[in-house]
Scaffold this motif. Structure first.
Motif, PDB file in Angstrom:
ATOM      1  N   THR A 236      46.109  49.725  48.312  1.00  0.00           N
ATOM      2  CA  THR A 236      46.974  50.584  49.110  1.00  0.00           C
ATOM      3  C   THR A 236      48.059  51.189  48.228  1.00  0.00           C
ATOM      4  OG1 THR A 236      48.162  48.604  49.738  1.00  0.00           O
ATOM      5  CG2 THR A 236      46.601  49.480  51.338  1.00  0.00           C
ATOM      6  N   GLY A 237      47.837  51.167  46.933  1.00  0.00           N
ATOM      7  CA  GLY A 237      48.774  51.809  46.028  1.00  0.00           C
ATOM      8  C   GLY A 237      49.804  50.874  45.422  1.00  0.00           C
ATOM      9  N   GLY A 238      49.681  49.584  45.668  1.00  0.00           N
ATOM     10  CA  GLY A 238      50.684  48.661  45.159  1.00  0.00           C
ATOM     11  C   GLY A 238      50.209  47.887  43.937  1.00  0.00           C
ATOM     12  N   GLY A 239      50.968  46.863  43.601  1.00  0.00           N
ATOM     13  CA  GLY A 239      50.629  46.035  42.450  1.00  0.00           C
ATOM     14  C   GLY A 239      49.650  44.930  42.777  1.00  0.00           C
TER      15      GLY A 239
ATOM     16  N   LYS B  59      41.067  35.323  49.225  1.00  0.00           N
ATOM     17  CA  LYS B  59      42.409  35.232  49.815  1.00  0.00           C
ATOM     18  C   LYS B  59      43.447  35.095  48.713  1.00  0.00           C
ATOM     19  CE  LYS B  59      44.877  34.669  53.662  1.00  0.00           C
ATOM     20  NZ  LYS B  59      44.857  35.645  54.744  1.00  0.00           N
ATOM     21  N   GLU B  60      43.109  34.280  47.717  1.00  0.00           N
ATOM     22  CA  GLU B  60      44.032  34.049  46.609  1.00  0.00           C
ATOM     23  C   GLU B  60      44.332  35.368  45.890  1.00  0.00           C
ATOM     24  OE1 GLU B  60      44.665  30.426  45.879  1.00  0.00           O
ATOM     25  OE2 GLU B  60      46.402  31.401  44.996  1.00  0.00           O
ATOM     26  N   CYS B  61      43.306  36.224  45.772  1.00  0.00           N
ATOM     27  CA  CYS B  61      43.479  37.481  45.049  1.00  0.00           C
ATOM     28  C   CYS B  61      44.493  38.395  45.715  1.00  0.00           C
ATOM     29  CB  CYS B  61      42.146  38.219  44.965  1.00  0.00           C
ATOM     30  SG  CYS B  61      41.060  37.489  43.776  1.00  0.00           S
ATOM     31  N   GLU B  62      44.544  38.341  47.059  1.00  0.00           N
ATOM     32  CA  GLU B  62      45.457  39.245  47.754  1.00  0.00           C
ATOM     33  C   GLU B  62      46.906  38.875  47.479  1.00  0.00           C
ATOM     34  OE1 GLU B  62      44.273  39.077  51.840  1.00  0.00           O
ATOM     35  OE2 GLU B  62      42.254  39.767  51.375  1.00  0.00           O
ATOM     36  N   ASP B  63      47.105  37.724  46.884  1.00  0.00           N
ATOM     37  CA  ASP B  63      48.447  37.203  46.678  1.00  0.00           C
ATOM     38  C   ASP B  63      48.947  37.417  45.252  1.00  0.00           C
ATOM     39  OD1 ASP B  63      50.272  36.023  48.352  1.00  0.00           O
ATOM     40  OD2 ASP B  63      50.118  34.105  47.323  1.00  0.00           O
ATOM     41  N   HIS B  64      48.127  38.009  44.402  1.00  0.00           N
ATOM     42  CA  HIS B  64      48.501  38.149  43.000  1.00  0.00           C
ATOM     43  C   HIS B  64      48.396  39.602  42.568  1.00  0.00           C
ATOM     44  CE1 HIS B  64      47.649  33.882  43.277  1.00  0.00           C
ATOM     45  NE2 HIS B  64      48.321  33.715  42.178  1.00  0.00           N
TER      46      HIS B  64
ATOM     47  N   GLU C  53      55.695  43.509  38.920  1.00  0.00           N
ATOM     48  CA  GLU C  53      55.125  44.245  40.052  1.00  0.00           C
ATOM     49  C   GLU C  53      53.639  44.495  39.898  1.00  0.00           C
ATOM     50  OE1 GLU C  53      57.432  47.749  40.449  1.00  0.00           O
ATOM     51  OE2 GLU C  53      59.281  46.659  40.847  1.00  0.00           O
ATOM     52  N   GLY C  54      53.138  44.410  38.685  1.00  0.00           N
ATOM     53  CA  GLY C  54      51.726  44.668  38.446  1.00  0.00           C
ATOM     54  C   GLY C  54      51.465  46.146  38.284  1.00  0.00           C
ATOM     55  N   PRO C  55      50.322  46.477  37.732  1.00  0.00           N
ATOM     56  CA  PRO C  55      49.981  47.890  37.568  1.00  0.00           C
ATOM     57  C   PRO C  55      49.857  48.547  38.933  1.00  0.00           C
ATOM     58  CG  PRO C  55      48.346  46.464  36.523  1.00  0.00           C
ATOM     59  CD  PRO C  55      49.240  45.588  37.305  1.00  0.00           C
ATOM     60  N   GLN C  56      50.378  49.760  39.055  1.00  0.00           N
ATOM     61  CA  GLN C  56      50.308  50.451  40.339  1.00  0.00           C
ATOM     62  C   GLN C  56      48.970  51.187  40.404  1.00  0.00           C
ATOM     63  OE1 GLN C  56      53.050  50.060  42.583  1.00  0.00           O
ATOM     64  NE2 GLN C  56      53.405  48.517  41.018  1.00  0.00           N
ATOM     65  N   VAL C  57      48.051  50.597  41.137  1.00  0.00           N
ATOM     66  CA  VAL C  57      46.708  51.164  41.235  1.00  0.00           C
ATOM     67  C   VAL C  57      46.679  52.131  42.403  1.00  0.00           C
ATOM     68  CG1 VAL C  57      44.283  50.601  41.622  1.00  0.00           C
ATOM     69  CG2 VAL C  57      45.674  49.129  40.193  1.00  0.00           C
ATOM     70  N   PRO C  58      46.169  53.356  42.190  1.00  0.00           N
ATOM     71  CA  PRO C  58      46.183  54.344  43.281  1.00  0.00           C
ATOM     72  C   PRO C  58      45.438  53.836  44.505  1.00  0.00           C
ATOM     73  CG  PRO C  58      45.386  55.312  41.234  1.00  0.00           C
ATOM     74  CD  PRO C  58      45.556  53.873  40.981  1.00  0.00           C
TER      75      PRO C  58
ATOM     76  N   ARG D 181      42.532  44.173  49.310  1.00  0.00           N
ATOM     77  CA  ARG D 181      41.350  43.394  49.636  1.00  0.00           C
ATOM     78  C   ARG D 181      40.480  43.392  48.410  1.00  0.00           C
ATOM     79  NH1 ARG D 181      38.017  40.227  51.010  1.00  0.00           N
ATOM     80  NH2 ARG D 181      36.114  40.610  52.167  1.00  0.00           N
ATOM     81  N   MET D 182      39.889  42.253  48.141  1.00  0.00           N
ATOM     82  CA  MET D 182      39.046  42.123  46.964  1.00  0.00           C
ATOM     83  C   MET D 182      37.807  41.387  47.419  1.00  0.00           C
ATOM     84  SD  MET D 182      39.113  41.491  43.466  1.00  0.00           S
ATOM     85  CE  MET D 182      38.516  40.317  42.313  1.00  0.00           C
TER      86      MET D 182
END
Lengths: 159, 162, 409
Positions: free
Chosen positions: C360-363, C68-73, C333-338, C367-368
């Motif tokens: 989903t393409g964001g920073g 859960k923590e990962c989805e926030d960073h 924003e973090g790296p934009q992962v495809p 889900r991890m």
């Protein structure tokens, strides 16, 4: 120039002759199938194609999408060293899939975890007690609508 | 005037509370409540290179009833909290609690539904050791601060009859 | 806050699978705060005399909400969290996670980074196996071996601190590279430590291998067949101790493993002694690999030249606007992962450590999920305990090397 078919392509063709459609994605095969086919497919994968290790069971929550949850399985063939991902979508109203515990002992704990975190039900899993969470915990923390900092303490805080 | 050499242990000037405090501070019996990553440093600090034996705090008692220092080493979650509380309640007075690492101190960077944000929410803490995990030197510093606290704290044995 | 009882009674967080009446005998509870469950695990054992007839294993006491923590960073900010999964060998987790993100971004790391990651991964594996062996030996009374292993492990920790800046939790991997290059003189000290390693491990071999007490406690205790190990999803030393040479470093090579010469040690019976010995031999293989990797190490950049994930040079951030903006975007924003999902597995010290990432393409990751070997091993632990003595729980559990951070996440 003809390319030597990779082991993954060979496997995909072999699965296709067995009626199992799969696509390649970043080093493994992906199969998307309805929840009703899950147990039968897992049986085929284990008995006919050598996928002897169930690596992982997890889920992904897509709120607003119908069906809402993806239940994701990873299988490993220790003979050919290949992986298959099986995805099945289940609706919010009845998030239930068949349990793989009759095929793989490892499914037991993984399904308990998935049940804890997402509230996915696993039919015929005899024991879905909380495993990472505790008795009395309400809700499923990895669902997107569960607030991250919503704690449910078991001990009264000191004043 | 004739000088008479003094024997080494002829007399020592001290106060009785200091004497008792000095004796008490070198007999800490820790109970390691080891949960998480800090355990790695706890193992290091109690073995050869750092050696908490030098502070009289090396011999862990594996039952809380015989221990007087509760070392909470690592993250305490809400699931673990009742166990921590029970262990603390089983210890006899006088007892001290050490929050080893930031997770025990404040929850660290686990600010979510699962982790308890600091053990002082449920039990009183005497010394906090920062670090994620703390270096062994930091731990030793924490033990020495606790020793100071023990040495200065009153003990019922020191009264007008003693 | 949920409803708590008024009288401050402490609630039991778990429910046993059986009651004493059901099993018709004594039920003993071990853990979750017990010296021999190094970490937090609870075993509820039904006994017939001294023999364990049923074991009910409870984990989750260290569930820290990692996923859960990962989805926030942002993707970069996860690296410290990932470190604290298997805290005995943080670097292995780092590199597996970075590899998963790099696969999703289709970034190829530089040759120097590839060799350096492999080297540090093997070095970390030594530290991890040492911790496991030391703890399990100490629990069955071998204090001297514990102190020897701790001494050499501390040398390794300090040496890793020289390059990473921390002794246990390193935060050293970066998406597309590493945090920094090796400091001067690091490799010379590495060779010194490897020589000392031989000395200390030789002493442990001499103390343990033919020790009557040790053999009695471990030989033919906690036996598992290969079929059962596969059924319970075991990987890593647990599976190899049953006699099959299955190692991801050999089977699906990643990093620099395909260029290395090494053996995959296996056991004979799959008992506690084999698990001890497989780990001891794996450390030797790791040393052999490290020596090869030092030879392979060529000068060159350690980070890929890719603006999507690598931070620009600090002097450029201060001197040109593009780099400044690039730096700002990567941090904020973090790296934009495809968009997409990926499963990437490395052979960690305990077995297959897999990262399943959904982007989903964001920073931030959408889900991890971590396929943690320790957790899976806990699923089959009761098979190793049932039928043996109560006191064997300690020896068997020590040899499984359950790591709370990874098991409960």
């Amino acid at each position: 120039m003809t390319m030597e078919p990779t082991p993954l392509t060979v496997l995909r063709e072999r699965l296709a002759t067995d009626g199992l459609e799969a696509s390649e994605s970043l080093g493994l095969l992906v199969m998307e199938l309805p929840a009703t086919d899950l147990l039968a497919t897992a049986k085929r994968l284990k008995s006919a194609h050598g996928f002897d290790i169930l690596l992982d069971v997890t889920a992904v929550d897509w709120p607003g999408r119908e069906p809402r949850f993806d239940v994701v399985y990873h299988f490993y063939s220790s003979r050919e060293h290949l992986r298959v991902r099986v995805k099945t979508a289940v609706p919010e109203g009845d998030p239930t899939v068949d349990s793989l515990t009759p095929l793989y002992g490892a499914a037991h704990f993984m399904e308990r975890e998935c049940h804890d975190m997402f509230g996915i039900g696993f039919r015929d899993n005899p024991d879905l007690r909380p495993i990472l969470l505790y008795e009395g915990f309400e809700g499923h923390p990895l669902r997107k609508d569960y607030a991250k900092d919503h704690a449910q303490p078991l001990v009264r805080y000191r004043q | 005037m004739e000088h008479k050499p003094m024997g080494a242990m002829e007399y020592i000037t001290t106060r009785k509370d200091e004497l008792v405090g000095w004796a008490r501070k070198f007999s800490i019996y820790p109970y390691p409540f080891v949960t998480a990553c800090c355990a790695m440093e706890f193992m290091s600090v109690s073995s050869t290179l750092y050696d908490t034996d030098r502070f009289g705090a090396a011999l862990p008692r594996f039952t809380p009833r015989q221990a007087d220092l509760l070392m909470v080493v690592g993250t305490v979650t809400h699931k673990q909290a009742p166990i921590l509380k029970k262990v603390y309640e089983q210890m006899c007075e006088p007892k001290w609690v050490m929050a080893f690492g930031v997770c025990a101190t404040s929850g660290g960077f686990y600010q979510n539904y699962a982790a308890l944000d600091g053990i002082d929410r449920i039990i009183p803490v005497d010394v906090y050791i920062p670090g994620c995990p703390p270096r062994p030197e930091t731990v030793i510093d924490g033990i020495m601060q606790l020793q100071d606290k023990i040495a200065r704290s009153p003990h019922p044995i020191v009264n007008e009859r003693f | 806050m949920t409803m708590l009882p008024e009288d401050n009674t402490l609630q039991n967080p778990v429910r046993a699978a059986f009651t004493p009446d059901e099993v018709g005998g004594m039920v003993v509870n071990i853990g979750p705060s017990h010296p021999a469950t190094h970490g937090t695990l609870q075993i509820i054992a039904a006994l017939d005399g001294e023999r364990v007839t049923r074991a009910d294993v409870h984990c989750g006491y260290l569930h820290r909400g990692f996923e859960k923590e990962c989805e926030d960073h942002t993707w970069n900010n996860l690296i410290p969290y990932v470190d604290r999964l298997n805290y005995c060998s943080g670097l292995l987790n780092d590199f597996a996670y970075c590899d998963a993100v790099e696969t999703l971004m289709e970034v190829e790391i530089t040759p120097r980074c590839r060799v350096l990651r492999t080297l540090l991964a093997e070095y970390s594996r030594i530290a991890d196996h040492m911790t496991c062996i030391a703890a399990s030996l100490m629990e069955i009374g071998a204090m001297t071996a514990f102190l020897y292993l701790m001494t050499i492990r501390d040398y390794i920790y300090e040496h890793l601190a020289d390059v990473t800046g921390a002794r246990v939790t390193y935060t050293y991997g970066r998406i597309g590279g590493l945090a920094r290059d090796l400091p001067e003189g690091w490799l010379a000290r590495l060779e010194e430590i490897l020589v000392q390693y031989d000395d200390f491990i030789g002493r442990v071999h001499a103390l343990m291998d033919r020790n009557r007490i040790f053999i009695d406690r471990t030989r033919d205790v906690g036996v598992l067949t290969t079929e059962e190990a596969l059924n319970w999803g075991f990987t890593g030393p647990m599976l190899r101790s049953t006699g099959v040479p299955r190692d991801l470093r050999r089977d699906t090579p990643y990093l620099a493993y395909e260029d290395l010469d090494f053996e995959v040690p296996v056991g004979i019976k799959g008992d506690n002694y084999d698990r001890y010995y497989v780990r001891m031999r794996e450390m030797d293989e790791s040393v052999y690999m490290i020596r090869q990797l030092v030879e392979m190490l060529e000068p060159g950049p350690i980070n890929v030249d890719d603006r999507r994930c690598t931070l620009p040079e600090k002097h450029l951030v201060y001197s040109e606007i593009e780099s400044l903006i690039n730096h700002f975007k990567l941090i904020m924003e973090g790296p934009q992962v495809p968009a997409g999902d990926v499963y990437r597995a490395h052979e960690a010290a305990n077995g297959e450590l897999g990262f399943y990432l959904v982007s989903t393409g964001g920073g931030n990751p959408y889900r991890m999920h971590v396929r943690a070997p320790s957790f899976i091993h806990m699923g089959g632990l009761h098979r190793l305990l049932e039928g043996y003595q109560l006191a064997d729980i300690v020896a068997t559990f020590g040899s499984v090397n359950m790591i709370g951070g990874e098991c409960d996440r």
